[in-house]
Design an enzyme around this catalytic site. Structure first.
Site, PDB file in Angstrom:
ATOM      1  CG  ASP A  42      21.801  28.960  -8.714  1.00 10.22           C
ATOM      2  OD1 ASP A  42      21.985  30.148  -9.024  1.00 10.22           O
ATOM      3  OD2 ASP A  42      22.287  28.433  -7.702  1.00 10.22           O
ATOM      4  CG  HIS A  93      25.358  27.215 -10.988  1.00  5.64           C
ATOM      5  ND1 HIS A  93      25.691  27.521  -9.681  1.00  5.64           N
ATOM      6  CD2 HIS A  93      24.385  26.259 -10.906  1.00  5.64           C
ATOM      7  CE1 HIS A  93      24.953  26.791  -8.862  1.00  5.64           C
ATOM      8  NE2 HIS A  93      24.168  26.005  -9.565  1.00  5.64           N
ATOM      9  CG  HIS A  97      24.016  21.239 -10.259  1.00  8.14           C
ATOM     10  ND1 HIS A  97      23.904  20.685  -9.005  1.00  8.14           N
ATOM     11  CD2 HIS A  97      23.531  22.505 -10.162  1.00  8.14           C
ATOM     12  CE1 HIS A  97      23.363  21.572  -8.180  1.00  8.14           C
ATOM     13  NE2 HIS A  97      23.136  22.684  -8.856  1.00  8.14           N
ATOM     14  CG  HIS A 188      17.040  26.283  -8.271  1.00 10.40           C
ATOM     15  ND1 HIS A 188      16.755  26.582  -6.959  1.00 10.40           N
ATOM     16  CD2 HIS A 188      18.313  25.808  -8.285  1.00 10.40           C
ATOM     17  CE1 HIS A 188      17.808  26.290  -6.202  1.00 10.40           C
ATOM     18  NE2 HIS A 188      18.772  25.815  -6.990  1.00 10.40           N
TER      19      HIS A 188
END
Length: 231
Positions: A42, A93, A97, A188
């Site tokens: 991610d 994604h 964020h 990640h």
């Protein structure tokens, strides 16, 4: 916002809880082919860290799925193209964020659609999967994913590699603690939403994770090869 609207928006976020998710929503948990493990990353692409993961994966002869942020891919489209050219899978994604506590259906639809368009441009094909930031799958983002033709997929094993005290050993121990055939592993390849430099722990753990999977007789690869139905 009415109580009913709030429940419809926030209620699905309960799927973040790994125990209930694994029992009640195995597809959302990323449970696929029991002879395989899906390896996912991610928060990229990141020009400082992502190329190091690509080199490590190439040395291990492993292909993985990268859940990218739209705003990062817009800055580094060449890196997205490189990920795809090297045989890895690009997935969505979100645009940025963030935590979606307040319903913003128009923005959610717009952001997932434009991220999916950027991914399609980089990869040469439409993405299949969506993983929301922090694993918080609200009703609004679920609807936005469906509108964009994306299937939400979270994870069934993770390395807690985003923390400031993560090490390659701690990541390996945490991943293997819940690792089973059919698992989807979350790591990640960027520290954009993590402790600075924490990606080094995930990178250092990669050879050990792959070695453990192979010792169990499990193939390691992309979500696209994991036997999950697309949206």
């Amino acid at each position: 916002m009415s109580l009913a609207a709030a429940a419809g928006h926030i209620g699905p976020a309960a799927t973040w809880l790994p125990g209930p998710r694994g029992r009640l929503w195995p597809l959302l948990d990323g449970r696929g082919d029991p002879a395989r493990v899906a390896l996912t990353f991610d928060d990229g692409p990141d020009p400082d860290s992502t190329p190091r993961f690509l080199r490590a994966l190439d040395e291990l002869s492993v292909r993985a799925t990268f859940f990218v942020l739209g705003e990062r891919l817009a800055r580094h489209p060449e890196l997205g193209r490189r990920i795809a050219a090297e045989g890895h899978e690009l997935a969505v994604h979100g645009w940025r964020h963030d935590r979606p506590w307040w319903p913003r259906p128009v923005r959610d639809h717009r952001d997932l659609a434009r991220t999916a368009d950027l991914v399609a441009e980089a990869a040469g094909s439409r993405p299949l999967w969506y993983r929301p930031a922090y694993g918080i799958l609200t009703g609004g983002r679920w609807a936005a994913a469906r509108a964009a033709g994306l299937r939400p997929v979270l994870w069934s094993a993770w390395g807690r590699d985003w923390t400031p005290d993560a090490t390659p050993d701690s990541v390996l121990v945490e991943v293997t603690r819940t690792l089973r055939g059919g698992a989807t592993v979350l790591l990640h390849d960027s520290d954009v939403a993590s402790a600075p430099g924490s990606w080094r722990a995930a990178l250092g753990a990669l050879p050990g994770i792959v070695a453990v999977c192979r010792a169990y007789g499990l193939s390691v690869g992309r979500l696209a090869d994991h036997g999950l139905p697309a949206a």
